[in-house]
Design a protein around this motif. Structure first.
Motif: not given
Length: 261
Positions: A53-68
């Motif tokens: 959380y000390d890092h200011p730039v965050h992102g995600i990685d996703v696949s079909r399991y995240q649904g809509d």
């Protein structure tokens, strides 16, 4: 009596908050300096060597399991990038990839596609399959080669290191030529160690969910760090992988500008 009961309830809540009695997710959020109250973690970890959380730039990685996914809410929550699973092996594609690719683009979230490497197909076959499914699009992030030991029942094979590196190199060289961007290598601690990936002069995305990469992968430079698989992000139901970019917002914009030509 009702008034007194209400006052006592308020005092109890204040006392709990002062003693750290807030829900775990909220305590995890409050640790972050650049993260704000929009991200959380359903299973926060006591970090060693530095907090993500000390890092200011965050992102995600996703696949079909995240649904809509509500990509507009995801973007407004502070997500700066998304990596989307596209393919696996030589004949499997994620059923949500094309939809996620389009919707993330419409939400103006920088996004890239990743391929889960399969050790029972050649690197050339897998590269051809990835190219068949992932558009060559200006503004996309570099493709990602996901290298980790699989638990697949159809392919329990664990080839020797020289074979792994040979086929992975074929894959990434083909993608580099086709997309005009050198692929990023995603990997895990055991795979990195078993195959001496530290000898590769590549750009890395490292998984480390218990300690800072500087401790878990000593001496290894990286661009991205996947720090949890139990993240909470508005717009996504259930858990999602959270990642950080290894730099500040200015460095992030510079990194993007070099790749989004």
């Amino acid at each position: 009596m009702k008034f007194i009961t209400r006052i006592l309830s308020v005092l109890m809540l204040v006392a709990l908050a002062a003693c750290g009695g807030a829900p775990t997710q909220q305590r995890a959020v409050m640790v972050g300096q650049g993260l704000g109250p929009k991200f959380g973690d359903s299973q926060p970890h006591p970090w060693v060597g530095g907090h993500p959380y000390d890092h200011p730039v965050h992102g995600i990685d996703v696949s079909r399991y995240q649904g809509d996914i509500d990509w507009s809410r995801v973007r407004s929550s502070g997500v700066s990038f998304a990596f989307i699973k596209a393919t696996e092996g030589g004949d499997h594609s994620d059923p949500n990839f094309r939809r996620y690719w389009y919707e993330a683009g419409q939400a103006r979230i920088p996004r890239g596609a990743y391929h889960y490497f399969y050790f029972c197909r050649s690197g050339a076959q897998q590269a051809a399959w990835f190219i068949q499914n992932v558009p060559r699009e200006r503004g996309a992030l570099p493709p990602v080669l996901d290298l980790e030991w699989t638990a697949s029942k159809t392919c329990p094979h664990r080839p020797p290191s020289h074979e792994v590196l040979r086929e992975a190199k074929i894959f990434k060289d083909i993608l580099h030529q086709y997309y005009g961007q050198r692929p990023i290598i995603y990997t895990t601690v055991d795979f990195y160690r078993d195959n001496n990936l530290g000898s590769w002069p590549e750009e890395f995305w490292l998984r480390s969910v218990a300690g800072h990469p500087r401790i878990v992968y000593p001496g290894q430079r990286y661009s991205f760090w996947q720090y949890t698989g139990t993240g909470i992000v508005p717009g996504i139901r259930g858990n999602v992988d959270l990642n950080v970019f290894a730099g500040d917002p200015v460095q992030w914009r510079q990194w993007l500008s070099r790749r989004l030509q």
